[in-house]
Design an enzyme around this catalytic site. Structure first.
Site, PDB file in Angstrom:
ATOM      1  N   THR A   1      35.659  37.951  32.062  1.00 26.47           N
ATOM      2  CA  THR A   1      35.083  37.392  33.286  1.00 26.47           C
ATOM      3  C   THR A   1      33.559  37.579  33.345  1.00 26.47           C
ATOM      4  O   THR A   1      33.033  38.556  32.770  1.00 26.47           O
ATOM      5  CB  THR A   1      35.731  38.097  34.511  1.00 26.47           C
ATOM      6  OG1 THR A   1      34.937  37.874  35.656  1.00 26.47           O
ATOM      7  CG2 THR A   1      35.838  39.601  34.326  1.00 26.47           C
ATOM      8  N   ASP A   2      32.889  36.704  34.073  1.00 21.50           N
ATOM      9  CA  ASP A   2      31.437  36.876  34.270  1.00 21.50           C
ATOM     10  C   ASP A   2      31.138  38.125  35.105  1.00 21.50           C
ATOM     11  O   ASP A   2      30.002  38.593  35.128  1.00 21.50           O
ATOM     12  CB  ASP A   2      30.822  35.620  34.910  1.00 21.50           C
ATOM     13  CG  ASP A   2      31.376  35.282  36.294  1.00 21.50           C
ATOM     14  OD1 ASP A   2      32.347  35.936  36.737  1.00 21.50           O
ATOM     15  OD2 ASP A   2      30.838  34.363  36.941  1.00 21.50           O
ATOM     16  N   GLU A   3      32.170  38.660  35.778  1.00 21.76           N
ATOM     17  CA  GLU A   3      31.927  39.826  36.644  1.00 21.76           C
ATOM     18  C   GLU A   3      31.508  41.060  35.838  1.00 21.76           C
ATOM     19  O   GLU A   3      30.964  42.005  36.399  1.00 21.76           O
ATOM     20  CB  GLU A   3      33.167  40.136  37.499  1.00 21.76           C
ATOM     21  CG  GLU A   3      33.500  38.970  38.415  1.00 21.76           C
ATOM     22  CD  GLU A   3      34.547  39.287  39.461  1.00 21.76           C
ATOM     23  OE1 GLU A   3      34.615  40.434  39.917  1.00 21.76           O
ATOM     24  OE2 GLU A   3      35.296  38.365  39.820  1.00 21.76           O
TER      25      GLU A   3
ATOM     26  N   LYS B   1      37.568  45.433  33.068  1.00 17.13           N
ATOM     27  CA  LYS B   1      37.432  44.279  32.160  1.00 17.13           C
ATOM     28  C   LYS B   1      36.301  44.532  31.164  1.00 17.13           C
ATOM     29  O   LYS B   1      36.396  44.182  29.986  1.00 17.13           O
ATOM     30  CB  LYS B   1      37.159  43.000  32.955  1.00 17.13           C
ATOM     31  CG  LYS B   1      38.304  42.513  33.815  1.00 17.13           C
ATOM     32  CD  LYS B   1      39.530  42.082  33.033  1.00 17.13           C
ATOM     33  CE  LYS B   1      39.336  40.803  32.262  1.00 17.13           C
ATOM     34  NZ  LYS B   1      40.603  40.386  31.582  1.00 17.13           N
TER      35      LYS B   1
ATOM     36  N   TYR C   1      37.676  46.646  39.148  1.00 17.81           N
ATOM     37  CA  TYR C   1      38.212  45.526  38.361  1.00 17.81           C
ATOM     38  C   TYR C   1      37.252  45.163  37.232  1.00 17.81           C
ATOM     39  O   TYR C   1      37.625  45.132  36.052  1.00 17.81           O
ATOM     40  CB  TYR C   1      38.453  44.305  39.256  1.00 17.81           C
ATOM     41  CG  TYR C   1      38.597  43.004  38.478  1.00 17.81           C
ATOM     42  CD1 TYR C   1      39.687  42.783  37.644  1.00 17.81           C
ATOM     43  CD2 TYR C   1      37.619  42.002  38.547  1.00 17.81           C
ATOM     44  CE1 TYR C   1      39.803  41.589  36.910  1.00 17.81           C
ATOM     45  CE2 TYR C   1      37.731  40.823  37.825  1.00 17.81           C
ATOM     46  CZ  TYR C   1      38.821  40.619  37.011  1.00 17.81           C
ATOM     47  OH  TYR C   1      38.931  39.461  36.275  1.00 17.81           O
TER      48      TYR C   1
HETATM   49  P1  NAD Z   1      46.760  36.520  37.604  1.00 19.48           P
HETATM   50  O1  NAD Z   1      46.660  37.765  38.402  1.00 19.48           O
HETATM   51  O2  NAD Z   1      47.104  35.239  38.286  1.00 19.48           O
HETATM   52  O3  NAD Z   1      47.829  36.711  36.430  1.00 19.48           O
HETATM   53  C1  NAD Z   1      47.929  37.874  35.670  1.00 19.48           C
HETATM   54  C2  NAD Z   1      49.229  37.823  34.903  1.00 19.48           C
HETATM   55  O4  NAD Z   1      49.293  38.994  34.068  1.00 19.48           O
HETATM   56  C3  NAD Z   1      50.488  37.840  35.789  1.00 19.48           C
HETATM   57  O5  NAD Z   1      51.417  36.891  35.322  1.00 19.48           O
HETATM   58  C4  NAD Z   1      51.025  39.253  35.613  1.00 19.48           C
HETATM   59  O6  NAD Z   1      52.434  39.345  35.776  1.00 19.48           O
HETATM   60  C5  NAD Z   1      50.592  39.569  34.195  1.00 19.48           C
HETATM   61  N1  NAD Z   1      50.475  41.011  33.940  1.00 19.48           N
HETATM   62  C6  NAD Z   1      49.831  41.930  34.704  1.00 19.48           C
HETATM   63  N2  NAD Z   1      49.953  43.148  34.159  1.00 19.48           N
HETATM   64  C7  NAD Z   1      50.663  42.994  33.009  1.00 19.48           C
HETATM   65  C8  NAD Z   1      51.090  43.886  32.002  1.00 19.48           C
HETATM   66  N3  NAD Z   1      50.813  45.198  32.056  1.00 19.48           N
HETATM   67  N4  NAD Z   1      51.798  43.398  30.962  1.00 19.48           N
HETATM   68  C9  NAD Z   1      52.093  42.070  30.895  1.00 19.48           C
HETATM   69  N5  NAD Z   1      51.723  41.181  31.831  1.00 19.48           N
HETATM   70  C10 NAD Z   1      51.014  41.647  32.874  1.00 19.48           C
HETATM   71  O7  NAD Z   1      45.374  36.401  36.843  1.00 19.48           O
HETATM   72  P2  NAD Z   1      44.528  35.109  36.443  1.00 19.48           P
HETATM   73  O8  NAD Z   1      43.665  34.725  37.575  1.00 19.48           O
HETATM   74  O9  NAD Z   1      45.434  34.118  35.831  1.00 19.48           O
HETATM   75  O10 NAD Z   1      43.584  35.724  35.322  1.00 19.48           O
HETATM   76  C11 NAD Z   1      43.978  35.738  33.959  1.00 19.48           C
HETATM   77  C12 NAD Z   1      42.893  36.400  33.141  1.00 19.48           C
HETATM   78  O11 NAD Z   1      41.665  35.682  33.295  1.00 19.48           O
HETATM   79  C13 NAD Z   1      42.601  37.834  33.571  1.00 19.48           C
HETATM   80  O12 NAD Z   1      42.386  38.595  32.419  1.00 19.48           O
HETATM   81  C14 NAD Z   1      41.325  37.725  34.396  1.00 19.48           C
HETATM   82  O13 NAD Z   1      40.576  38.907  34.313  1.00 19.48           O
HETATM   83  C15 NAD Z   1      40.636  36.572  33.707  1.00 19.48           C
HETATM   84  N6  NAD Z   1      39.712  35.789  34.545  1.00 19.48           N
HETATM   85  C16 NAD Z   1      40.138  35.294  35.751  1.00 19.48           C
HETATM   86  C17 NAD Z   1      39.266  34.511  36.504  1.00 19.48           C
HETATM   87  C18 NAD Z   1      39.701  33.900  37.821  1.00 19.48           C
HETATM   88  O14 NAD Z   1      38.893  33.288  38.507  1.00 19.48           O
HETATM   89  N7  NAD Z   1      40.977  33.984  38.205  1.00 19.48           N
HETATM   90  C19 NAD Z   1      37.974  34.252  36.034  1.00 19.48           C
HETATM   91  C20 NAD Z   1      37.587  34.772  34.800  1.00 19.48           C
HETATM   92  C21 NAD Z   1      38.475  35.527  34.065  1.00 19.48           C
END
Ligand code: NAD
Length: 337
Positions: free
Chosen positions: A126-128, A155, A151
C-alpha cells in the site's frame, strides 16, 4: 504463468483479481488460500464454484505446516499475497492480528515459496507505507518508508522482509504499492461502501475531523490489471506504485456520493478525527506506466457511479455482511448511528 497461489482471495481486491485471471486466461489454475476472517467472503467468488481452474483452501497464511504442504502438493509458478488485516481503524483498536497476519504470514509465505523455488512472488502493498504528504508532492518508489499507523507499519515491515529476501537470497519477489481502491465487493467498513450503505438507509455519514484528508482513488480493476502486469512483465526485486490520478478530500468524495445518491448533505456528521490520521497520499505511478505499459482505464466519476449501482443492486450481499462481527465493530467505533 499457469498455476498461481493467491492468498486472501475472498477479500475485496483478491476476489476481483481472481475474477480477472479466470476471465482473461482460460488455461490458468488458481488456488485461493483464505482464512475467511470477518473480511473474507466466499460469496464474492460464488460464480466460480465448480470451475476447473479454481480451487479454494480454507487456511491461515501464518500456519507454516499448512502453507508448506500446499506448496508440496502443487507446483506453483507464482504466489500473490493479498492476505492481510487491512483496516487502519481496527489496527488502532488491536494491532495483534496485524502483526501476525501481515508480518508473520508474509515470512511464512516467503520461506515456503523460496524453499519450493517459486518463480515469482508478488507482495500486494500500500502507499500508506510511505507515511503522509504535505499539500504538495507525490510518493515515488524511492520515497522513504515512514508508516504512521499499526496497519501501515505492519505492511511496511512485510515489505522490508520481502526486500531482504530479494537481497539476501536472490528471491524473485516484486512489491506493488497502491492507493485507495474502490469498486464492487469492498467490505462496508471502508469509506465508499460504508457511506453508500448508510446514505441508502438515511443514516449519518461519519466524516473524520474536518474531512480535509486527501486520498488518491483507483478502481479495483485498474489495480488488479496493475498487479497482473507486475506479475507478468515486472522485474524481480522491483517496487511498482499504482494510483488512480484521482486525488480528493474525504469531504469532497462524501458530498459527491450524496449528490449521486440524491441524498441531503445534512446526513454528514463530523466525528473525532482518527489518531495519527495521515493528511494526504498521492502517487507517482510513472514507473508502472513506462515499464509495465500499464495505465488507469477507469474515469473516477464513471467508476464511482458504477460502484454505487453495484451496491444498490446487491442489497442482499450488503445486508448479509453487515450482521454479526461487522455490527459489533461498527457499534464500538461509531455507536448506534
Ligand atoms: P480485505 O480485508 O478485503 O481482504 C483480506 C482477505 O485476507 C480476506 O479475505 C481475509 O479473510 C484474508 N485473510 C486475512 N488474514 C488471513 C490469514 N491469516 N490467512 C489467510 N487469509 C487471511 O483486504 P483488501 O482491501 O482486499 O486488501 C488486499 C490487500 O491489498 C491487502 O494486503 C492490503 O494491504 C492491500 N491494499 C489494499 C488497498 C485498499 O484500498 N483496500 C490499497 C492498497 C493495498
Amino acid at each position: 504463468m499457469k498455476r498461481i497461489l493467491v492468498t486472501g482471495g475472498c477479500g475485496f481486491i483478491g476476489s476481483n483479481f481472481i475474477r480477472l485471471q479466470l476471465s482473461e486466461y482460460p488455461e490458468i489454475e488458481i488456488t485461493n488460500l483464505d482464512k475467511l476472517t470477518y473480511a473474507g467472503n466466499l460469496e464474492n467468488l460464488k460464480e466460480f464454484e465448480g470451475h476447473t481452474g479454481y480451487q479454494f483452501v480454507k487456511g491461515d497464511i501464518t500456519d507454516p505446516e499448512l502453507v508448506h504442504s500446499l506448496l508440496d502438493s502443487v507446483s506453483f509458478d507464482a504466489v500473490i499475497n493479498f492476505a492481510a488485516e487491512s483496516h487502519v481503524d481496527r489496527s488502532i483498536l488491536d494491532s495483534g492480528p496485524f502483526i501476525q497476519t501481515n508480518i508473520v504470514g508474509t515470512q511464512v509465505l516467503l520461506d515456503a515459496a523460496r524453499k519450493h523455488d517459486v518463480n515469482r512472488y508478488v507482495q500486494v502493498s500500500t502507499d500508506e507505507v510511505y507515511g503522509s504528504l504535505g499539500p504538495e508532492g507525490l510518493f515515488t518508489e524511492q520515497t522513504p518508508i515512514a508508516p504512521n499507523s499499526p496497519y501501515s507499519a505492519s505492511k511496511a515491515a512485510a515489505d522490508l522482509l520481502v526486500r531482504s529476501y530479494v537481497n539476501t537470497f536472490g528471491f524473485p519477489a516484486i512489491i506493488t504499492r497502491c492507493s485507495n481502491n474502490y469498486g464492487p465487493y469492498q467490505f462496508p467498513e471502508k469509506l465508499i461502501p460504508l457511506f453508500i450503505s448508510n446514505a441508502r438507509e438515511d443514516k449519518s455519514l461519519p466524516v473524520y475531523g474536518e474531512g480535509t484528508n486527501v486520498r488518491d482513488w483507483i478502481h479495483v480493476m485498474d489495480h488488479c490489471r496493475g498487479i497482473d502486469a507486475a506479475l507478468r512483465k515486472g522485474e524481480p526485486g522491483q517496487v511498482y506504485n499504482f494510483g488512480g490520478h484521482a486525488e480528493m478530500q474525504n469531504i469532497e468524495i462524501t458530498k459527491l456520493l450524496l449528490k449521486l445518491l440524491d441524498k441531503p448533505e445534512s446526513l454528514i456528521e463530523y466525528v473525532t478525527d482518527r489518531p495519527g490520521h495521515d493528511l494526504r497520499y498521492a502517487i507517482d505511478c510513472s514507473k508502472a506506466e513506462s515499464e509495465l505499459g500499464w495505465k488507469v482505464e477507469t474515469d473516477f466519476q464513471t467508476g464511482l457511479k458504477e460502484t454505487i449501482d453495484w451496491y444498490l443492486d446487491n442489497p442482499e450481499w450488503v445486508n448479509r455482511i453487515r450482521t454479526g462481527k461487522y455490527r459489533e465493530y461498527y457499534e464500538q467505533q461509531y455507536g448506534n448511528r
